[in-house]
Design a protein around this motif. Structure first.
Motif, PDB file in Angstrom:
ATOM      1  N   GLU A 183      20.338 -38.355  55.244  1.00 16.45           N
ATOM      2  CA  GLU A 183      20.176 -39.054  55.941  1.00 16.45           C
ATOM      3  C   GLU A 183      18.209 -38.912  57.071  1.00 16.45           C
ATOM      4  OE1 GLU A 183      23.544 -41.085  58.112  1.00 16.45           O
ATOM      5  OE2 GLU A 183      24.681 -40.808  56.715  1.00 16.45           O
ATOM      6  N   LEU A 184      19.179 -37.712  57.400  1.00 18.25           N
ATOM      7  CA  LEU A 184      17.462 -37.025  58.282  1.00 18.25           C
ATOM      8  C   LEU A 184      16.724 -37.038  57.778  1.00 18.25           C
ATOM      9  CD1 LEU A 184      18.137 -35.774  60.540  1.00 18.25           C
ATOM     10  CD2 LEU A 184      18.432 -33.636  60.035  1.00 18.25           C
ATOM     11  N   PHE A 185      16.908 -37.125  56.152  1.00 15.69           N
ATOM     12  CA  PHE A 185      15.234 -36.501  55.358  1.00 15.69           C
ATOM     13  C   PHE A 185      14.095 -37.798  54.581  1.00 15.69           C
ATOM     14  CE2 PHE A 185      16.640 -32.237  56.065  1.00 15.69           C
ATOM     15  CZ  PHE A 185      15.923 -31.834  57.092  1.00 15.69           C
ATOM     16  N   SER A 186      15.516 -39.211  55.295  1.00 19.76           N
ATOM     17  CA  SER A 186      15.040 -40.040  54.140  1.00 19.76           C
ATOM     18  C   SER A 186      13.696 -40.597  53.886  1.00 19.76           C
ATOM     19  CB  SER A 186      15.642 -41.635  54.213  1.00 19.76           C
ATOM     20  OG  SER A 186      15.962 -41.382  56.072  1.00 19.76           O
ATOM     21  N   ASP A 187      12.631 -40.473  54.996  1.00 25.13           N
ATOM     22  CA  ASP A 187      11.304 -40.638  55.074  1.00 25.13           C
ATOM     23  C   ASP A 187      10.527 -40.210  54.121  1.00 25.13           C
ATOM     24  OD1 ASP A 187      11.931 -42.629  55.796  1.00 25.13           O
ATOM     25  OD2 ASP A 187      11.926 -42.125  58.242  1.00 25.13           O
ATOM     26  N   PHE A 188      10.920 -38.193  54.049  1.00 26.45           N
ATOM     27  CA  PHE A 188      10.075 -37.307  53.697  1.00 26.45           C
ATOM     28  C   PHE A 188       9.978 -37.211  51.893  1.00 26.45           C
ATOM     29  CE2 PHE A 188      10.310 -33.263  55.866  1.00 26.45           C
ATOM     30  CZ  PHE A 188      10.845 -34.220  57.492  1.00 26.45           C
ATOM     31  N   LYS A 189       8.596 -37.461  51.887  1.00 29.17           N
ATOM     32  CA  LYS A 189       8.001 -37.679  50.042  1.00 29.17           C
ATOM     33  C   LYS A 189       8.592 -36.426  48.999  1.00 29.17           C
ATOM     34  CE  LYS A 189       6.494 -41.558  51.261  1.00 29.17           C
ATOM     35  NZ  LYS A 189       6.923 -41.856  51.909  1.00 29.17           N
ATOM     36  N   ALA A 190       8.447 -35.047  50.061  1.00 26.13           N
ATOM     37  CA  ALA A 190       8.412 -34.442  48.971  1.00 26.13           C
ATOM     38  C   ALA A 190       9.577 -34.179  47.409  1.00 26.13           C
ATOM     39  CB  ALA A 190       9.339 -33.162  49.901  1.00 26.13           C
ATOM     40  N   PRO A 191       9.443 -33.157  46.378  1.00 22.15           N
ATOM     41  CA  PRO A 191      11.121 -33.661  45.886  1.00 22.15           C
ATOM     42  C   PRO A 191      11.856 -32.934  45.986  1.00 22.15           C
ATOM     43  CG  PRO A 191       8.877 -32.367  44.467  1.00 22.15           C
ATOM     44  CD  PRO A 191       8.683 -33.052  46.025  1.00 22.15           C
ATOM     45  N   LEU A 192      13.086 -33.713  45.132  1.00 20.38           N
ATOM     46  CA  LEU A 192      14.289 -33.042  46.374  1.00 20.38           C
ATOM     47  C   LEU A 192      15.033 -32.777  45.602  1.00 20.38           C
ATOM     48  CD1 LEU A 192      16.405 -33.346  48.539  1.00 20.38           C
ATOM     49  CD2 LEU A 192      16.957 -35.986  46.759  1.00 20.38           C
ATOM     50  N   VAL A 193      15.648 -31.324  45.818  1.00 24.78           N
ATOM     51  CA  VAL A 193      16.469 -30.484  44.911  1.00 24.78           C
ATOM     52  C   VAL A 193      18.355 -30.922  45.572  1.00 24.78           C
ATOM     53  CG1 VAL A 193      17.268 -28.241  43.787  1.00 24.78           C
ATOM     54  CG2 VAL A 193      14.757 -29.026  44.330  1.00 24.78           C
ATOM     55  N   ARG A 194      19.168 -31.296  44.941  1.00 25.16           N
ATOM     56  CA  ARG A 194      20.414 -30.554  45.278  1.00 25.16           C
ATOM     57  C   ARG A 194      21.138 -29.939  44.353  1.00 25.16           C
ATOM     58  NH1 ARG A 194      22.005 -36.887  47.785  1.00 25.16           N
ATOM     59  NH2 ARG A 194      24.448 -35.395  47.832  1.00 25.16           N
ATOM     60  N   THR A 195      21.061 -28.863  45.052  1.00 23.19           N
ATOM     61  CA  THR A 195      22.261 -28.228  44.171  1.00 23.19           C
ATOM     62  C   THR A 195      23.327 -27.101  44.978  1.00 23.19           C
ATOM     63  OG1 THR A 195      21.649 -25.566  42.678  1.00 23.19           O
ATOM     64  CG2 THR A 195      20.080 -26.085  44.967  1.00 23.19           C
ATOM     65  N   ASN A 196      24.226 -26.048  44.168  1.00 22.41           N
ATOM     66  CA  ASN A 196      25.074 -25.809  45.319  1.00 22.41           C
ATOM     67  C   ASN A 196      24.723 -24.920  46.410  1.00 22.41           C
ATOM     68  OD1 ASN A 196      24.719 -22.970  43.665  1.00 22.41           O
ATOM     69  ND2 ASN A 196      25.737 -23.358  42.314  1.00 22.41           N
ATOM     70  N   LEU A 197      25.902 -24.263  47.155  1.00 17.37           N
ATOM     71  CA  LEU A 197      25.172 -23.308  48.107  1.00 17.37           C
ATOM     72  C   LEU A 197      23.989 -22.031  47.873  1.00 17.37           C
ATOM     73  CD1 LEU A 197      28.215 -23.719  50.193  1.00 17.37           C
ATOM     74  CD2 LEU A 197      26.526 -24.749  50.648  1.00 17.37           C
ATOM     75  N   ARG A 198      24.966 -22.028  46.952  1.00 20.01           N
ATOM     76  CA  ARG A 198      24.434 -19.397  46.380  1.00 20.01           C
ATOM     77  C   ARG A 198      23.012 -20.028  45.371  1.00 20.01           C
ATOM     78  NH1 ARG A 198      28.260 -15.777  43.518  1.00 20.01           N
ATOM     79  NH2 ARG A 198      28.979 -16.406  45.328  1.00 20.01           N
TER      80      ARG A 198
END
Ligand code: NAD
Ligand code: UGA
Length: 415
Positions: A183-198
């Motif tokens: 939610e904090l970065f909703s206006d950011f245009k950068a490529p997003l990577v969602r992954t696990n912690l490690r």
């Protein structure tokens, strides 16, 4: 959103100030009273381009008391992770921050997300941070969320890099944790990577270690070019035309310093060894970088007798546009020169105060006076060094300052 940031250093203060500028309500928490007071006075306790102006334009709360974090929806851990004598990361600050958060969680019954932003070895969030947080009696994934969101900012360009990231990496304990942070970065245009912690932890280390490897590679090519009388910088420029190689981080010279590249390289080596893997390439990257720092002293020894000579150092910070001397090449060079019996005169636009604490025996003076030495070593490429008069001097150049070629005797480290 209501946010707390633990650690008001380069990463924490920039994170806090930028998040406040984006409209969030931010509390900075630091155990260092000086840093807390500095934030309250709207001043950074270190130099970072544009930071004082940004601090003056936002509302930021600062405190030494963690209990004030009890209303935060997001709590960022931005404390230091220095390395110990065998290269492993010291995680005491991270553990202490997690304990403080755990105390706060114990008193809360609402959901919040803890975000590790400090650079840590893979597995740290799962094996150290989460178990400490769960000492609160509350469960990760059920009662609170956990993310690992590494920071890729460069000192000197920290605000720009924070607000314009090349990629956003969110390591998430579970989907809800990541969704809340995003939610904090909703206006950011950068490529997003969602992954696990490690994986997020590894992505950060691997990025810094790649940059370090690229620098040691070009320094190795540079050392060979010097023996063959070939211009390393011309070779590097043409290498850069190949998109697979890329033109950045191919400046040969004294190698990499700073608070992160050397530390993160050592940490990945230690992490590999702990698991029974000998990372030969990385060990060589480090070895070459350590040797590279001492090259100017070696080269100077060919031109003058160091014992009893006065050598000038331009300058002291680990790179231009910062007052940070952590792991600066100047530290190794100064120690080696003093060991050879030379006296040192030094100038730096910003870092003389902190260097003086390490080396009180050095004479700190203006750039023109530094030139008035038996020989000069250029350690950091501040733009103002392109306006000095080097004629008649002996100069060993660690950073390719073209103007210095007018010196009576001029030698580059890799050219
Ligand atoms: P720093 O040493 O400048 O700041 C750390 C701050 O944390 C200090 O002010 C310290 O007093 C405070 N602190 C320590 N323990 C604390 C505790 N228990 N509670 C509250 N405050 C505490 O460090 P930094 O350069 O900002 O780096 C922080 C982390 O971010 C490191 O892991 C580093 O590798 C990583 N990182 C740094 C940079 C950079 O450019 N400096 C960039 C990306 C990532
Ligand atoms: C570095 C990374 O660039 C950031 O992406 C990362 O977030 C940060 O570390 C971190 O984790 O702390 P920084 O330490 O600010 O940023 O400095 P860099 O600009 O990367 O320079 C590091 C060192 O490499 C300097 O001593 C510089 O002189 C040297 N360098 C850089 C070279 O010797 N040659 C080059 O071509 C580039």
């Amino acid at each position: 959103m209501k946010i707390s940031v633990i650690g008001a250093g380069y990463v924490g203060l920039v994170t806090g100030a930028c998040l406040a500028r984006l409209g969030n309500q931010v509390l900075l928490v630091d155990t260092d009273c000086g840093r807390v007071e500095a934030v309250r006075g709207k001043k950074a306790s270190f130099y970072e381009e544009g930071l004082d102006e940004l601090l003056a334009s936002v509302e930021l709360e600062a405190s030494g008391d963690c209990r004030r974090m009890k209303e935060s929806q997001l709590i960022f851990i931005c404390v230091g992770t220095p390395c110990n004598h065998d290269g492993g990361m010291v995680l005491e600050q991270v553990a202490a921050a997690a304990h403080d958060i755990s105390d706060v969680l114990r008193e809360r019954d609402d959901y919040c997300v803890v975000v590790v932003k400090s650079t840590v070895p893979p597995g740290t969030t799962e094996s150290i941070v989460i178990p400490i947080l769960e000492k609160s009696g509350r469960r990760a994934g059920r009662d609170f969320g956990v993310c690992m969101a590494p920071e890729f900012l460069r000192e000197g360009k920290a605000i720009y890099d924070f607000l314009n990231p090349m990629r956003l990496v969110i390591g998430e304990r579970d989907r809800r944790s990541g969704d809340t942070l995003l939610e904090l970065f909703s206006d950011f245009k950068a490529p997003l990577v969602r992954t696990n912690l490690r994986t997020a932890e590894m992505i950060k280390l691997a990025a810094n270690v790649f940059l370090a490897t690229k620098i040691s590679y070009i320094n190795e090519v540079g050392n060979i070019c010097k023996k063959l009388d070939i211009d390393t910088y011309e070779v590097a420029r043409v290498l850069g035309y190949d998109g697979r190689i890329g033109s950045q981080f191919l400046n040969a010279g004294l190698g990499f310093g700073g608070s992160c590249l050397p530390k993160d390289l050592r940490a990945l080596i230690a992490c590999a060894r702990e698991r029974g893997y000998e990372p030969h390439v990385l060990e060589e990257v480090l070895r070459l970088n350590e040797a590279q720092a001492l090259k100017p002293v070696e080269l100077l020894g060919k031109h003058i007798r160091l014992q009893g000579a006065t050598v000038g150092l331009l300058s002291l910070a680990f790179k231009p546009e910062t007052d940070d001397i952590r792991d600066s090449r100047a530290v190794a060079i100064a120690a080696a020169l003093l060991n050879e019996g030379a006296a040192i005169k030094a100038y730096d636009p910003m870092a003389m105060g902190s260097f003086k604490k390490l080396f009180p025996q050095i004479t700190y003076t203006m750039a023109d006076d530094v030139l008035d030495s038996d020989a000069v070593i250029i350690v950091t490429e501040w733009p103002e060094f392109s306006r000095l008069d080097y004629r008649g001097r002996i100069v060993i150049d660690g950073r390719r300052v073209e103007k210095a070629r007018e010196a009576r005797i001029y030698e580059g480290v890799c050219w």
